[in-house]
Design a protein around this motif. Structure first.
Motif, PDB file in Angstrom:
ATOM      1  N   TYR A 281      47.018  32.139  41.310  1.00 56.65           N
ATOM      2  CA  TYR A 281      46.365  31.150  40.595  1.00 56.65           C
ATOM      3  C   TYR A 281      44.742  31.634  40.202  1.00 56.65           C
ATOM      4  O   TYR A 281      44.228  31.678  39.093  1.00 56.65           O
ATOM      5  CB  TYR A 281      45.838  29.902  41.398  1.00 56.65           C
ATOM      6  N   GLY A 282      44.320  32.737  40.977  1.00 60.46           N
ATOM      7  CA  GLY A 282      43.084  33.458  40.863  1.00 60.46           C
ATOM      8  C   GLY A 282      43.316  34.301  39.599  1.00 60.46           C
ATOM      9  O   GLY A 282      42.277  34.393  38.709  1.00 60.46           O
ATOM     10  N   GLN A 283      44.365  35.047  39.262  1.00 57.43           N
ATOM     11  CA  GLN A 283      44.596  35.902  38.110  1.00 57.43           C
ATOM     12  C   GLN A 283      44.720  35.099  36.992  1.00 57.43           C
ATOM     13  O   GLN A 283      44.398  35.682  35.889  1.00 57.43           O
ATOM     14  CB  GLN A 283      46.149  36.725  38.731  1.00 57.43           C
ATOM     15  N   LEU A 284      45.486  33.925  36.980  1.00 53.04           N
ATOM     16  CA  LEU A 284      45.569  33.023  35.739  1.00 53.04           C
ATOM     17  C   LEU A 284      43.949  32.592  35.185  1.00 53.04           C
ATOM     18  O   LEU A 284      43.754  32.973  33.803  1.00 53.04           O
ATOM     19  CB  LEU A 284      46.252  31.785  36.224  1.00 53.04           C
ATOM     20  N   ALA A 285      43.074  32.320  36.241  1.00 48.83           N
ATOM     21  CA  ALA A 285      41.824  32.047  35.722  1.00 48.83           C
ATOM     22  C   ALA A 285      41.055  33.066  35.194  1.00 48.83           C
ATOM     23  O   ALA A 285      40.382  33.214  34.291  1.00 48.83           O
ATOM     24  CB  ALA A 285      41.040  31.149  36.610  1.00 48.83           C
ATOM     25  N   ALA A 286      41.122  34.407  35.786  1.00 44.54           N
ATOM     26  CA  ALA A 286      40.423  35.525  35.582  1.00 44.54           C
ATOM     27  C   ALA A 286      40.951  36.049  34.264  1.00 44.54           C
ATOM     28  O   ALA A 286      40.166  36.536  33.391  1.00 44.54           O
ATOM     29  CB  ALA A 286      40.862  36.504  36.637  1.00 44.54           C
ATOM     30  N   ASP A 287      42.088  35.842  33.867  1.00 45.84           N
ATOM     31  CA  ASP A 287      42.602  36.566  32.612  1.00 45.84           C
ATOM     32  C   ASP A 287      42.240  35.664  31.484  1.00 45.84           C
ATOM     33  O   ASP A 287      41.799  36.256  30.472  1.00 45.84           O
ATOM     34  CB  ASP A 287      44.346  36.477  32.786  1.00 45.84           C
ATOM     35  N   LEU A 288      42.165  34.420  31.827  1.00 43.11           N
ATOM     36  CA  LEU A 288      41.720  33.477  30.643  1.00 43.11           C
ATOM     37  C   LEU A 288      40.412  33.519  30.389  1.00 43.11           C
ATOM     38  O   LEU A 288      39.793  33.489  29.363  1.00 43.11           O
ATOM     39  CB  LEU A 288      42.325  31.885  31.038  1.00 43.11           C
ATOM     40  N   GLN A 289      39.543  33.725  31.621  1.00 45.05           N
ATOM     41  CA  GLN A 289      38.172  33.847  31.447  1.00 45.05           C
ATOM     42  C   GLN A 289      37.746  35.081  30.279  1.00 45.05           C
ATOM     43  O   GLN A 289      37.023  35.180  29.726  1.00 45.05           O
ATOM     44  CB  GLN A 289      37.215  33.908  32.702  1.00 45.05           C
ATOM     45  N   ARG A 290      38.402  36.181  30.584  1.00 46.30           N
ATOM     46  CA  ARG A 290      38.410  37.477  30.126  1.00 46.30           C
ATOM     47  C   ARG A 290      38.702  37.205  28.536  1.00 46.30           C
ATOM     48  O   ARG A 290      38.062  37.516  27.573  1.00 46.30           O
ATOM     49  CB  ARG A 290      39.256  38.580  30.435  1.00 46.30           C
TER      50      ARG A 290
END
Ligand code: PMP
Ligand code: GLN
Length: 385
Positions: A281-290
């Motif tokens: 879940y953390g990676q999903l949000a981090a990728d989309l934030q980038r």
């Protein structure tokens, strides 16, 4: 032929713009769908389920594993205690929203929602013969005016339909805003229906706050989400709704005659995926934030006014600095002119003036696709003279 109440809703901007993007070979930043697949384990599980013969009607309420997994997800992320028997699996969030509105509104009843809104809201409210009471969200923050919200309520308000994180604006309602909405709903005896499909797409360390976690709100809230965004499988169309037993029973009564059931092989696979570790879940949000940052910076350098987006797949821009007054005109010519597709915000508004100069771009695409779009958008300024 078509009944009058549906005549304003004969096509969707997403289908139209995606078709235009295909026709012109444009990069499609219009319709919000990711161009990469979700977790391999989820795809493998679904394929295995099909091969294992999980292909017939599942139970009307959804398979037990998925209802239990949704309850566990709500406890894990929000501390919400949900009885799996109070979870109803639906054909995407879209069917959950439609069933809720159709189940709760008599013709002439009113639904308060914010505009711009996800396009199915207006069509669904029209189908129910209910009346849409839209409350503006205005740039730059896309917050609401408390007085305008209060004024939208009446003795006929039956439902408040709240989408956070919000499509198309990218706004994420905070606890204070949600509390105010909840208090007005309680004062008017209205049910709050929440659309939380972007619940895991919240950026900059902010938190998604489900309405049902606020004091006293669980008893009057139907909470809706779905699998499409969280696991990058927008074509699977499996969603769910939970809330007080009586309200869920009402939604179920309608839902069973819309689709009856769907997604038999997907449901157990999704149950497993909901328990993926926090790192997923953390990676999903981090990728989309980038991706948000990449596209927002590119749009700014191309000359757009770009509004901050706190969640979702989307960033909203104002095209006036580029020499255009109308976002719809801008979007219809954009694929041909520069090879990029986007969607005008005015089509999500009951009062099109509110969104006239605004255009929404989706950033849920591979970095190289976003970079290519940004390169093309440099040529976007209106010819002068
Ligand atoms: N609500 C919002 C705000 C959306 O953007 C979308 C689009 N995916 C939906 C609902 C529909 O969700 P589903 O595909 O699960 O029906
Ligand atoms: N939710 C997606 C969007 O807002 C598209 C959904 C659809 O095509 N109906 O872009």
């Amino acid at each position: 032929m078509l009944v009058e109440r549906m005549r304003p809703h004969t096509s969707t901007i997403f289908a139209e713009m995606s078709a235009l993007a295909v026709r012109t070979g444009a990069i499609n930043l219009g319709q919000g769908f990711p161009d990469t697949d979700g977790p391999a384990s989820l795809l493998d599980d679904a394929a295995a389920n099909i091969r294992a013969g999980i292909n017939q009607y599942p139970p009307g309420v959804g398979v037990a594993e998925l209802r239990t997994a949704v309850a566990a997800h709500q406890r894990r992320f929000y501390g919400l205690e949900v009885d799996p028997d109070a979870v109803l699996v639906t054909t995407g969030a879209t069917e959950a929203i439609a069933s809720a509105v159709l189940a709760l509104c008599e013709p002439g009843d009113e639904v308060v929602t914010f505009q711009p809104y996800y396009d199915s809201y207006a069509a669904t409210i029209a189908l129910a013969g209910a009346v849409l009471r839209p409350v503006p969200l205005r740039p730059p923050t896309f917050g609401f005016d408390p007085d305008e919200l209060r004024a939208a309520f009446s003795a006929r308000t039956r439902v408040v339909l709240v989408n956070t994180p919000h499509n198309p604006t990218g706004a994420v309602f905070d606890r204070e805003q949600l509390t105010f909405i909840g208090e007005l709903a309680a004062e008017h005896g209205a049910v709050v229906v929440t659309d939380e499909v972007y619940e895991h797409m919240v950026y900059d360390g902010r938190a998604h706050v489900p309405m049902a976690t606020l004091p006293g709100m669980a008893e009057r809230t139907l909470t809706i989400s779905s699998v499409g965004k969280t696991f990058s499988v927008t074509g699977w169309k499996v969603g769910w709704v939970h809330g007080p037993a009586e309200l869920v029973a009402a939604v179920r009564a309608v839902k069973q005659f819309l689709t009856y059931v769907s997604g038999a092989p997907f449901q157990p696979a999704i149950a497993t995926a909901l328990a993926l570790p926090d790192s997923f879940y953390g990676q999903l949000a981090a990728d989309l934030q980038r991706k948000r940052d990449l596209l927002s910076a590119g749009l700014r350098s191309a000359g757009f006014t770009v509004f901050d987006t706190a969640g979702t797949y989307f960033v909203v821009t104002d095209v006036r600095p580029l020499g255009y007054a109308d976002g719809a005109e801008f979007c219809w010519s954009l694929p041909e002119r520069v090879g990029v597709a986007a969607v005008p915000v005015s089509v999500f508004c009951a009062d099109p003036e509110l969104g006239r100069p605004l255009v929404r771009f989706a950033f849920c695409k591979r970095d190289e696709v976003l970079a290519a779009a940004v390169e093309r958008l440099v040529a976007v300024r209106a010819p002068t003279g």
